[in-house]
Design a protein around this motif. Structure first.
Motif, mmCIF file in Angstrom:
data_model
loop_
_atom_site.group_PDB
_atom_site.id
_atom_site.type_symbol
_atom_site.label_atom_id
_atom_site.label_comp_id
_atom_site.label_asym_id
_atom_site.label_seq_id
_atom_site.Cartn_x
_atom_site.Cartn_y
_atom_site.Cartn_z
ATOM 1 N N LEU A 196 26.093 37.102 32.129
ATOM 2 C CA LEU A 196 26.073 35.830 31.407
ATOM 3 C C LEU A 196 27.367 35.562 30.656
ATOM 4 O O LEU A 196 27.848 34.424 30.614
ATOM 5 N N LEU A 197 27.935 36.600 30.037
ATOM 6 C CA LEU A 197 29.207 36.484 29.323
ATOM 7 C C LEU A 197 30.056 37.695 29.651
ATOM 8 O O LEU A 197 29.555 38.823 29.697
ATOM 9 N N GLY A 198 31.342 37.494 29.869
ATOM 10 C CA GLY A 198 32.247 38.605 30.109
ATOM 11 C C GLY A 198 32.186 39.132 31.533
ATOM 12 O O GLY A 198 31.267 38.833 32.292
ATOM 13 N N LYS A 199 33.194 39.933 31.898
ATOM 14 C CA LYS A 199 33.252 40.575 33.214
ATOM 15 C C LYS A 199 32.802 42.028 33.094
ATOM 16 O O LYS A 199 33.007 42.667 32.065
ATOM 17 N N LYS A 200 32.223 42.530 34.172
ATOM 18 C CA LYS A 200 31.745 43.916 34.182
ATOM 19 C C LYS A 200 32.068 44.549 35.530
ATOM 20 O O LYS A 200 31.818 43.957 36.587
ATOM 21 N N LYS A 201 32.602 45.759 35.487
ATOM 22 C CA LYS A 201 32.875 46.505 36.711
ATOM 23 C C LYS A 201 31.761 47.516 36.949
ATOM 24 O O LYS A 201 31.260 48.143 36.010
ATOM 25 N N TRP A 202 31.368 47.658 38.197
ATOM 26 C CA TRP A 202 30.292 48.556 38.593
ATOM 27 C C TRP A 202 30.779 49.589 39.595
ATOM 28 O O TRP A 202 31.588 49.276 40.478
ATOM 29 N N THR A 203 30.260 50.794 39.481
ATOM 30 C CA THR A 203 30.286 51.791 40.550
ATOM 31 C C THR A 203 28.861 51.960 41.030
ATOM 32 O O THR A 203 27.936 52.107 40.226
ATOM 33 N N LEU A 204 28.664 51.930 42.356
ATOM 34 C CA LEU A 204 27.341 52.054 42.962
ATOM 35 C C LEU A 204 27.373 53.074 44.090
ATOM 36 O O LEU A 204 28.291 53.052 44.916
ATOM 37 N N CYS A 205 26.376 53.939 44.121
ATOM 38 C CA CYS A 205 26.270 54.963 45.159
ATOM 39 C C CYS A 205 24.814 55.056 45.616
ATOM 40 O O CYS A 205 23.915 55.153 44.767
ATOM 41 N N PRO A 206 24.559 55.036 46.925
ATOM 42 C CA PRO A 206 23.178 55.140 47.404
ATOM 43 C C PRO A 206 22.510 56.454 47.007
ATOM 44 O O PRO A 206 23.180 57.462 46.737
ATOM 45 N N ASN A 207 21.199 56.437 46.997
ATOM 46 C CA ASN A 207 20.419 57.630 46.661
ATOM 47 C C ASN A 207 20.729 58.799 47.584
ATOM 48 O O ASN A 207 20.619 59.967 47.186
ATOM 49 N N THR A 208 21.141 58.496 48.829
ATOM 50 C CA THR A 208 21.470 59.562 49.772
ATOM 51 C C THR A 208 22.601 60.456 49.270
ATOM 52 O O THR A 208 22.738 61.603 49.721
#
Length: 358
Positions: A196-208
């Protein structure tokens, strides 16, 4: 994972000691999502780019508006960030936490709120319409049907208990540099988060990739990777989410966030009954059955059939604002009926498959 993704594993392409972040997190419009059967399976992460910013009143929120709407909601307040698994919060109501958050300090501050039934009743009109309601089929569509008293009315205390104990609805507010440590959730519900406000960086890794991962990895600091050499072999991706965009990721996926601006405000909702069958869960491939069993494991720690006494401690009696135990009526009466609705919806989305009776 499909073969095309499996071939992207770092060990398959001669990776160095550094994590390659080879997993692509696609950015799609609502129309593209509607046509994309792979993403509609619920088994892959993606960013929805065009719905939130153009449709939701929540995009006009300010910190003052939030405080006035839900001053009574409890906040996990982290005065010095939440960037490691050992971070401990203070518990305040939002009306008391917000002034502390707004004070200048040397270290960035972070707040997360488990939104209960009362708070959600005040906020939910700001999150309509939903994108693709069959895909983003949330509790508004099922919880009042399966958590219903004998007189036919919705059991509001039970619904509130479910929201709070499962961390089902989260409002997250942080300053630039704040980060929620790398982890995967403890129950098999998929998640979406609207920025909603601001930028956000994500790291995502599958459960595998779980055998290669560790909660102590700081995925945003490459200099720390040497302490965790297996991380280089994990298939992970990174993406930055802009205001007005929404990120979706499947159940049990590892995730790590970093706020780029002050303030950063995001809302997270959970989904169950929207994923296709998976083969990384162990046992039955239905994610919603795994979610049900996760909750039954929690219930078993507190309630035993034939024993009227609760077996677990209610820490909310000692620390107001902490999550209470799950209610007995939720465990024994409502959840089996909720599971039936989750199963019906998953079958309507992804095919009949095998119906599992509880």
């Amino acid at each position: 994972l499909p073969l095309a993704l499996a071939l992207l594993r770092p060990e398959c392409v001669g990776a160095s000691a550094a994590q390659q972040f080879a997993l692509t997190i696609p950015r799609v419009t609502t129309a593209e999502l509607e046509r994309n059967l792979t993403l509609r399976s619920g088994l892959h992460a993606y960013v929805l780019t065009d719905h939130v910013g153009g449709s939701w009143k929540a995009m006009t929120w300010t910190l003052d508006y939030i405080k006035k709407k839900i001053p009574f909601e409890w906040v996990d307040y982290y005065p010095t960030n939440m960037d490691n698994v050992g971070s401990k919060p203070y518990l305040f109501k939002l009306e008391d936490a917000m002034p502390r958050f707004l004070q200048k300090s040397e270290k960035p501050k972070y707040m997360q709120m488990r939104i209960g039934f009362r708070g959600w009743s005040r906020l939910k009109k700001d999150f309509v319409p939903k994108p693709l309601p069959d895909v983003f089929w949330d509790d508004d569509e099922w919880i009042s049907s399966c958590m219903r008293r004998p007189d036919g009315k919705s059991d509001k205390p039970a619904i509130d208990n479910f929201f709070v104990t499962q961390q089902w609805k989260f409002l997250l507010i942080g300053e630039k540099g704040t980060s929620m440590f790398f982890h995967k959730d403890g129950t098999a519900a998929s998640s979406w988060q609207a920025q909603l406000l601001g930028k956000k960086k994500w790291t995502l890794c599958p459960n595998t990739e779980t055998p290669l991962l560790d909660v102590n990895i700081d995925t945003f600091k490459p200099e720390s990777y040497n302490k965790f050499p297996n991380f280089a072999r994990a298939l992970c991706g990174q993406v930055t989410v802009e205001p007005g965009e929404m990120l979706y990721y499947p159940a049990y996926w590892w995730h790590h966030t970093l706020q780029f601006e002050t303030p950063s405000v995001a809302y997270t909702g959970a989904l169950v009954g929207v994923e296709a069958d998976r083969h990384d869960l162990g046992g039955d491939p239905k994610p919603h059955l795994r979610f049900y069993n996760d909750l039954m494991d929690k219930c078993a720690k507190c309630w035993e059939k034939g024993n009227p006494t609760r077996k677990c401690e209610d820490i909310s009696e000692k620390w107001p604002g902490a999550a209470p135990p799950m209610l007995r009526v939720v465990c024994e009466t409502y959840l089996p009926e909720c599971y039936r609705l989750w199963d019906e919806h998953a079958q309507s989305l992804h095919g009949v498959g095998t119906k599992i009776e509880l």
